[in-house]
Design an enzyme around this catalytic site. Structure first.
Site, PDB file in Angstrom:
ATOM      1  NE  ARG A 105      29.327  31.907  53.974  1.00 13.39           N
ATOM      2  CZ  ARG A 105      29.970  31.566  52.870  1.00 13.39           C
ATOM      3  NH1 ARG A 105      30.855  30.595  52.899  1.00 13.39           N
ATOM      4  NH2 ARG A 105      29.722  32.163  51.739  1.00 13.39           N
ATOM      5  CB  THR A 109      35.021  36.589  59.871  1.00 20.54           C
ATOM      6  OG1 THR A 109      33.656  36.237  60.192  1.00 20.54           O
ATOM      7  CG2 THR A 109      35.327  37.938  60.484  1.00 20.54           C
ATOM      8  CG  ASP A 201      22.942  33.371  49.006  1.00 19.12           C
ATOM      9  OD1 ASP A 201      22.066  32.624  49.493  1.00 19.12           O
ATOM     10  OD2 ASP A 201      23.617  34.163  49.693  1.00 19.12           O
ATOM     11  CG  ASP A 204      20.271  35.934  48.681  1.00 17.94           C
ATOM     12  OD1 ASP A 204      19.607  36.079  49.725  1.00 17.94           O
ATOM     13  OD2 ASP A 204      21.369  36.486  48.477  1.00 17.94           O
TER      14      ASP A 204
HETATM   15  C1  PRP Z   1      25.079  29.975  53.385  1.00 20.00           C
HETATM   16  C2  PRP Z   1      24.613  28.565  53.068  1.00 20.00           C
HETATM   17  C3  PRP Z   1      25.147  27.759  54.214  1.00 20.00           C
HETATM   18  C4  PRP Z   1      26.430  28.457  54.530  1.00 20.00           C
HETATM   19  C5  PRP Z   1      27.562  27.679  53.945  1.00 20.00           C
HETATM   20  O1  PRP Z   1      24.219  30.534  54.306  1.00 20.00           O
HETATM   21  O2  PRP Z   1      23.221  28.473  52.946  1.00 20.00           O
HETATM   22  O3  PRP Z   1      24.315  27.778  55.351  1.00 20.00           O
HETATM   23  O4  PRP Z   1      26.371  29.759  53.950  1.00 20.00           O
HETATM   24  O5  PRP Z   1      28.752  28.295  54.192  1.00 20.00           O
HETATM   25  P1  PRP Z   1      29.893  27.707  55.116  1.00 20.00           P
HETATM   26  O6  PRP Z   1      30.048  26.245  54.769  1.00 20.00           O
HETATM   27  O7  PRP Z   1      31.079  28.506  54.699  1.00 20.00           O
HETATM   28  O8  PRP Z   1      29.512  27.918  56.546  1.00 20.00           O
HETATM   29  P2  PRP Z   1      24.115  32.104  54.620  1.00 20.00           P
HETATM   30  O9  PRP Z   1      24.985  32.454  55.761  1.00 20.00           O
HETATM   31  O10 PRP Z   1      24.314  32.868  53.355  1.00 20.00           O
HETATM   32  O11 PRP Z   1      22.645  32.251  55.147  1.00 20.00           O
HETATM   33  P3  PRP Z   1      21.241  31.972  54.420  1.00 20.00           P
HETATM   34  O12 PRP Z   1      21.088  30.470  54.328  1.00 20.00           O
HETATM   35  O13 PRP Z   1      20.274  32.591  55.351  1.00 20.00           O
HETATM   36  O14 PRP Z   1      21.257  32.628  53.063  1.00 20.00           O
END
Ligand code: PRP
Length: 210
Positions: A105, A109, A201, A204
């Site tokens: 993400r 944005t 998170d 993380d």
């Molecule tokens: C986080 C989470 C989901 C996403 C959810 O991932 O693990 O994949 O955001 O958000 P959304 O519904 O608003 O799309 P992130 O982008 O932090 O990546 P990661 O899993 O590698 O930590």
């Protein structure tokens, strides 16, 4: 009776484990164990309608009527956080195939950016289970389902641990045919796109980063 969408687990084990998962003090090893265990319980709920074929099985005493799964299943973790949901579910469905979709993400944005995709050329399964612990804005889940549908997947279910109302509504609007399974629906998203109260998170906390 039609299943509610989302299906939010009321199982006491899910609720107990989810509470430990949310706790700030839960360290990565325990966090990974809990994600795995909750995923297995959600898998139990999400697979209640899988089709069966009747077969005979010879016991040491006689022939009994038995059943085998008729449909092939694909597990589709959204990297990174979805990875922690794979192994427990894979133990329950050892014949499943696993395909990876990498989405991160954009912090500003909140839009998903694809960075990895590993799918066979043609769909080889009847049911796809998309795995991601967090359904926040819903952008990542919608993007993953878009990819799977464009590729030819027919029946798609989404398994997540916590959903925000915003993400649930967005996913239902974009893909009303996708049944959603969650352990909890939380209050709201904050300005940074984090689910509140949530668990922080999920990527993380599993991988010890951040
Ligand atoms: C986080 C989470 C989901 C996403 C959810 O991932 O693990 O994949 O955001 O958000 P959304 O519904 O608003 O799309 P992130 O982008 O932090 O990546 P990661 O899993 O590698 O930590």
């Amino acid at each position: 009776m039609a299943e509610e969408n989302p299906n939010v687990s009321k199982h006491p084990l899910v609720l107990h484990k989810l509470t430990l998962l949310r706790r700030e003090k839960t360290e990565p090893k325990k966090f990974r164990e809990l994600i795995r265990e909750i995923s297995m319980l959600l898998c139990y709920e999400a697979t209640q309608d899988l089709a069966l074929a009747e077969i005979n099985v010879r016991t040491p005493l006689a022939v009994a009527t038995g059943y085998e799964l008729k449909e092939k299943i694909g597990l589709v973790p959204i990297l990174r956080a979805g990875l922690g949901m794979v192994n427990g579910i894979w133990e329950m469905l050892p014949g499943a195939e696993v395909w990876h979709i990498g989405l991160r993400r954009d912090e500003r944005t909140l839009q998903p950016v694809e960075y990895y995709r590993k799918l066979p050329v043609d769909p080889t399964v009847q049911v796809c289970l998309v795995l991601d612990p967090m359904l926040a804005t819903g952008g990542s889940a919608i993007a993953a389902v878009n990819i799977l549908k464009k590729w030819g997947a027919r029946r798609i279910k989404f398994l997540g641990v916590i959903g925000a109302p915003e993400g649930i509504n967005a996913l239902k609007e974009a893909h009303p045919d996708v049944q959603i399974y969650l352990a909890a629906v939380d209050e709201h998203l904050n300005e940074a796109g984090f689910i509140v109260p949530g668990l922080g998170d999920a990527g993380d906390r599993q991988f010890g980063t951040g």
